[in-house]
Design an enzyme around this catalytic site. Structure first.
Site, PDB file in Angstrom:
ATOM      1  N   LYS A   9       8.818  -8.977  -2.511  1.00 35.91           N
ATOM      2  CA  LYS A   9       9.924  -8.009  -2.397  1.00 35.91           C
ATOM      3  C   LYS A   9      10.764  -8.284  -1.138  1.00 35.91           C
ATOM      4  O   LYS A   9      11.981  -8.377  -1.208  1.00 35.91           O
ATOM      5  CB  LYS A   9       9.380  -6.558  -2.324  1.00 35.91           C
ATOM      6  CG  LYS A   9       8.561  -6.160  -3.537  1.00 35.91           C
ATOM      7  CD  LYS A   9       8.092  -4.711  -3.460  1.00 35.91           C
ATOM      8  CE  LYS A   9       7.093  -4.385  -2.356  1.00 35.91           C
ATOM      9  NZ  LYS A   9       5.768  -5.032  -2.504  1.00 35.91           N
ATOM     10  N   ARG A  84       7.375   4.735  -4.564  1.00 37.71           N
ATOM     11  CA  ARG A  84       6.039   4.276  -4.975  1.00 37.71           C
ATOM     12  C   ARG A  84       5.258   5.347  -5.698  1.00 37.71           C
ATOM     13  O   ARG A  84       4.095   5.115  -6.056  1.00 37.71           O
ATOM     14  CB  ARG A  84       5.227   3.856  -3.764  1.00 37.71           C
ATOM     15  CG  ARG A  84       5.772   2.620  -3.115  1.00 37.71           C
ATOM     16  CD  ARG A  84       4.755   2.057  -2.158  1.00 37.71           C
ATOM     17  NE  ARG A  84       5.459   1.226  -1.234  1.00 37.71           N
ATOM     18  CZ  ARG A  84       4.953   0.150  -0.673  1.00 37.71           C
ATOM     19  NH1 ARG A  84       3.736  -0.216  -0.916  1.00 37.71           N
ATOM     20  NH2 ARG A  84       5.664  -0.549   0.168  1.00 37.71           N
ATOM     21  N   ARG A 118       0.226 -15.195   4.921  1.00 35.91           N
ATOM     22  CA  ARG A 118       1.553 -14.729   5.364  1.00 35.91           C
ATOM     23  C   ARG A 118       1.629 -14.675   6.892  1.00 35.91           C
ATOM     24  O   ARG A 118       0.650 -14.354   7.569  1.00 35.91           O
ATOM     25  CB  ARG A 118       1.833 -13.328   4.810  1.00 35.91           C
ATOM     26  CG  ARG A 118       3.100 -12.722   5.408  1.00 35.91           C
ATOM     27  CD  ARG A 118       3.623 -11.533   4.660  1.00 35.91           C
ATOM     28  NE  ARG A 118       2.681 -10.450   4.574  1.00 35.91           N
ATOM     29  CZ  ARG A 118       2.888  -9.356   3.849  1.00 35.91           C
ATOM     30  NH1 ARG A 118       3.998  -9.237   3.132  1.00 35.91           N
ATOM     31  NH2 ARG A 118       1.990  -8.410   3.816  1.00 35.91           N
ATOM     32  N   ARG A 151       0.062  -9.668   9.739  1.00 34.86           N
ATOM     33  CA  ARG A 151       0.177  -8.212   9.650  1.00 34.86           C
ATOM     34  C   ARG A 151      -1.212  -7.580   9.658  1.00 34.86           C
ATOM     35  O   ARG A 151      -2.152  -8.142   9.112  1.00 34.86           O
ATOM     36  CB  ARG A 151       0.924  -7.833   8.359  1.00 34.86           C
ATOM     37  CG  ARG A 151       2.309  -7.300   8.639  1.00 34.86           C
ATOM     38  CD  ARG A 151       3.150  -7.145   7.429  1.00 34.86           C
ATOM     39  NE  ARG A 151       2.604  -6.236   6.431  1.00 34.86           N
ATOM     40  CZ  ARG A 151       3.234  -5.919   5.316  1.00 34.86           C
ATOM     41  NH1 ARG A 151       4.426  -6.433   5.053  1.00 34.86           N
ATOM     42  NH2 ARG A 151       2.693  -5.106   4.448  1.00 34.86           N
ATOM     43  N   ARG A 162      -4.825  -2.083  -1.069  1.00 36.87           N
ATOM     44  CA  ARG A 162      -3.396  -1.953  -1.409  1.00 36.87           C
ATOM     45  C   ARG A 162      -3.156  -2.269  -2.878  1.00 36.87           C
ATOM     46  O   ARG A 162      -2.380  -1.589  -3.549  1.00 36.87           O
ATOM     47  CB  ARG A 162      -2.560  -2.888  -0.519  1.00 36.87           C
ATOM     48  CG  ARG A 162      -2.435  -2.363   0.905  1.00 36.87           C
ATOM     49  CD  ARG A 162      -2.117  -3.480   1.890  1.00 36.87           C
ATOM     50  NE  ARG A 162      -0.873  -4.144   1.655  1.00 36.87           N
ATOM     51  CZ  ARG A 162      -0.601  -5.378   2.085  1.00 36.87           C
ATOM     52  NH1 ARG A 162      -1.489  -6.064   2.775  1.00 36.87           N
ATOM     53  NH2 ARG A 162       0.572  -5.907   1.831  1.00 36.87           N
TER      54      ARG A 162
HETATM   55  P1  AP5 Z   1       6.558 -10.785   0.884  1.00 33.81           P
HETATM   56  O1  AP5 Z   1       7.998 -11.031   0.619  1.00 33.81           O
HETATM   57  O2  AP5 Z   1       6.138 -10.428   2.263  1.00 33.81           O
HETATM   58  O3  AP5 Z   1       5.974  -9.748  -0.205  1.00 33.81           O
HETATM   59  P2  AP5 Z   1       6.159  -8.177  -0.318  1.00 33.81           P
HETATM   60  O4  AP5 Z   1       6.240  -7.862  -1.764  1.00 33.81           O
HETATM   61  O5  AP5 Z   1       7.270  -7.711   0.564  1.00 33.81           O
HETATM   62  O6  AP5 Z   1       4.734  -7.736   0.224  1.00 33.81           O
HETATM   63  P3  AP5 Z   1       4.324  -6.552   1.212  1.00 33.81           P
HETATM   64  O7  AP5 Z   1       2.926  -6.855   1.649  1.00 33.81           O
HETATM   65  O8  AP5 Z   1       5.361  -6.353   2.279  1.00 33.81           O
HETATM   66  O9  AP5 Z   1       4.337  -5.334   0.243  1.00 33.81           O
HETATM   67  P4  AP5 Z   1       3.603  -4.025   0.421  1.00 33.81           P
HETATM   68  O10 AP5 Z   1       4.232  -3.238  -0.659  1.00 33.81           O
HETATM   69  O11 AP5 Z   1       2.136  -4.089   0.394  1.00 33.81           O
HETATM   70  O12 AP5 Z   1       3.898  -3.634   1.944  1.00 33.81           O
HETATM   71  P5  AP5 Z   1       5.056  -2.775   2.635  1.00 33.81           P
HETATM   72  O13 AP5 Z   1       5.404  -3.418   3.901  1.00 33.81           O
HETATM   73  O14 AP5 Z   1       6.120  -2.463   1.664  1.00 33.81           O
HETATM   74  O15 AP5 Z   1       5.773 -12.101   0.418  1.00 33.81           O
HETATM   75  C1  AP5 Z   1       4.374 -12.210   0.618  1.00 33.81           C
HETATM   76  C2  AP5 Z   1       4.002 -13.636   1.011  1.00 33.81           C
HETATM   77  O16 AP5 Z   1       4.304 -14.501  -0.078  1.00 33.81           O
HETATM   78  C3  AP5 Z   1       4.769 -14.193   2.215  1.00 33.81           C
HETATM   79  O17 AP5 Z   1       3.919 -15.011   2.964  1.00 33.81           O
HETATM   80  C4  AP5 Z   1       5.886 -15.033   1.573  1.00 33.81           C
HETATM   81  O18 AP5 Z   1       6.292 -16.086   2.419  1.00 33.81           O
HETATM   82  C5  AP5 Z   1       5.168 -15.543   0.331  1.00 33.81           C
HETATM   83  N1  AP5 Z   1       6.080 -15.780  -0.784  1.00 33.81           N
HETATM   84  C6  AP5 Z   1       6.985 -14.910  -1.309  1.00 33.81           C
HETATM   85  N2  AP5 Z   1       7.619 -15.476  -2.335  1.00 33.81           N
HETATM   86  C7  AP5 Z   1       7.112 -16.722  -2.453  1.00 33.81           C
HETATM   87  C8  AP5 Z   1       7.378 -17.795  -3.348  1.00 33.81           C
HETATM   88  N3  AP5 Z   1       8.294 -17.716  -4.299  1.00 33.81           N
HETATM   89  N4  AP5 Z   1       6.667 -18.932  -3.215  1.00 33.81           N
HETATM   90  C9  AP5 Z   1       5.727 -19.018  -2.225  1.00 33.81           C
HETATM   91  N5  AP5 Z   1       5.432 -18.051  -1.355  1.00 33.81           N
HETATM   92  C10 AP5 Z   1       6.124 -16.900  -1.476  1.00 33.81           C
HETATM   93  O19 AP5 Z   1       4.261  -1.408   2.954  1.00 33.81           O
HETATM   94  C11 AP5 Z   1       3.249  -1.409   3.936  1.00 33.81           C
HETATM   95  C12 AP5 Z   1       2.622  -0.027   4.048  1.00 33.81           C
HETATM   96  O20 AP5 Z   1       3.629   0.945   4.430  1.00 33.81           O
HETATM   97  C13 AP5 Z   1       2.025   0.550   2.753  1.00 33.81           C
HETATM   98  O21 AP5 Z   1       0.715   0.077   2.540  1.00 33.81           O
HETATM   99  C14 AP5 Z   1       2.094   2.050   3.045  1.00 33.81           C
HETATM  100  O22 AP5 Z   1       1.072   2.446   3.924  1.00 33.81           O
HETATM  101  C15 AP5 Z   1       3.418   2.188   3.762  1.00 33.81           C
HETATM  102  N6  AP5 Z   1       4.543   2.448   2.839  1.00 33.81           N
HETATM  103  C16 AP5 Z   1       5.620   1.658   2.618  1.00 33.81           C
HETATM  104  N7  AP5 Z   1       6.438   2.174   1.694  1.00 33.81           N
HETATM  105  C17 AP5 Z   1       5.849   3.345   1.295  1.00 33.81           C
HETATM  106  C18 AP5 Z   1       6.216   4.330   0.336  1.00 33.81           C
HETATM  107  N8  AP5 Z   1       7.323   4.230  -0.402  1.00 33.81           N
HETATM  108  N9  AP5 Z   1       5.369   5.382   0.168  1.00 33.81           N
HETATM  109  C19 AP5 Z   1       4.252   5.520   0.915  1.00 33.81           C
HETATM  110  N10 AP5 Z   1       3.855   4.600   1.828  1.00 33.81           N
HETATM  111  C20 AP5 Z   1       4.653   3.521   2.015  1.00 33.81           C
HETATM  112 MG    MG Z   2       7.360  -6.486   2.291  1.00 35.39          MG
END
Ligand code: AP5
Ligand code: MG
Length: 213
Positions: A9, A84, A118, A151, A162
């Site tokens: 994402k 979410r 990552r 992270r 997660r």
């Molecule tokens: P990346 O782009 O980082 O993936 P992502 O989908 O953004 O993953 P996240 O871990 O950020 O998602 P998440 O939903 O768990 O965490 P968030 O920060 O939103 O890519 C991942 C890896 O893959 C990277 O190394 C990248 O380089 C690699 N990659 C990507 N595409 C690739 C490709 N095509 N080929 C090769 N490699 C590739 O949320 C964190 C925390 O915040 C949650 O757990 C929760 O506690 C809180 N939170 C956030 N939003 C909410 C909400 N709406 N409600 C409640 N709590 C929330």
């Molecule tokens: Mg992210």
């Protein structure tokens, strides 16, 4: 941008933001900023984020509303990681109805591989991968020369939590948006695909929506 942890994402939304010149809003980043700055909200939500649990709907809703009210969002924005839960989707309906939900469909084994390798920039938030999307110099951000780091929630036990929470609380939201007819699936089963290829595909999806571009 909708999808499980590690589905890409942030990687694609940050590139789309440059292409479309509208802001990329990651609620995960908003949460990490609050924690980094040790604000009152940050202290309240730290344990949720570190253990991979969802932050309560009211708290995340307030963070999002405050971000969207800033002037740079007037022409539109890309949401990453919000909503979410159905309760969050209802909040969003009241603030700004989403045009399209791009659903990144990535299998768990690919996710686990990507998240355990990552690296993110502690200064500008840019995302790398030590196997698939390496920085030019080890542990240094290409964009701002900041220090790259792992992270806190990328440890195996938290990644599993997660993924579990995504399956229980977030995936059901897809039905909510399917009923509105705005879900567009993007299936990616390979561990490594050039992000530019996927971004092109998303732009093609968006161009097909007359109302957006
Ligand atoms: P990346 O782009 O980082 O993936 P992502 O989908 O953004 O993953 P996240 O871990 O950020 O998602 P998440 O939903 O768990 O965490 P968030 O920060 O939103 O890519 C991942 C890896 O893959 C990277 O190394 C990248 O380089 C690699 N990659 C990507 N595409 C690739 C490709 N095509 N080929 C090769 N490699 C590739 O949320 C964190 C925390 O915040 C949650 O757990 C929760 O506690 C809180 N939170 C956030 N939003 C909410 C909400 N709406 N409600 C409640 N709590 C929330
Ligand atoms: Mg992210």
């Amino acid at each position: 941008m909708f999808g499980p942890p590690g589905s890409g994402k942030g990687t694609y939304a940050s590139r789309l933001s440059e292409e479309l010149t509208i802001p990329h809003i990651s609620t995960g980043e908003l949460v990490r900023e609050e924690i980094k700055n040790q604000t009152e909200t940050g202290r309240e939500i730290e344990s949720y984020s570190k253990s991979g649990k969802l932050v309560p709907d009211e708290v995340i809703g307030k963070l999002l509303e405050s971000r969207i009210s800033q002037t740079d969002c007037a022409r539109g924005f890309i949401l990453d990681g919000f909503p979410r839960t159905v309760a969050q989707a209802e909040v969003l309906e009241r603030i700004s109805k989403p045009d399209v939900v791009v659903n990144l469909d990535v299998p768990d084994d690919v996710i686990i591989e990507r998240l355990s390798t990552r690296q993110t920039c502690g200064t500008c938030g840019a995302i790398y991968n030590e196997r698939f999307l390496k920085p030019k110099a080890a542990w240094i951000c290409d964009r701002c020369c900041g220090q790259l780091r792992k992270r806190d929630d990328d440890q195996p036990s938290v990644i599993n939590e997660r993924l579990k929470i995504y399956g229980i609380q977030t995936r059901p939201l897809l039905d909510y948006y399917h009923k509105k007819g705005i879900v567009r699936n993007l299936v990616n089963k390979e561990t490594s695909v050039p992000p530019e290829k996927i971004v092109k595909e998303i732009l093609r999806i968006l161009k097909a929506e007359q109302s957006i571009m």
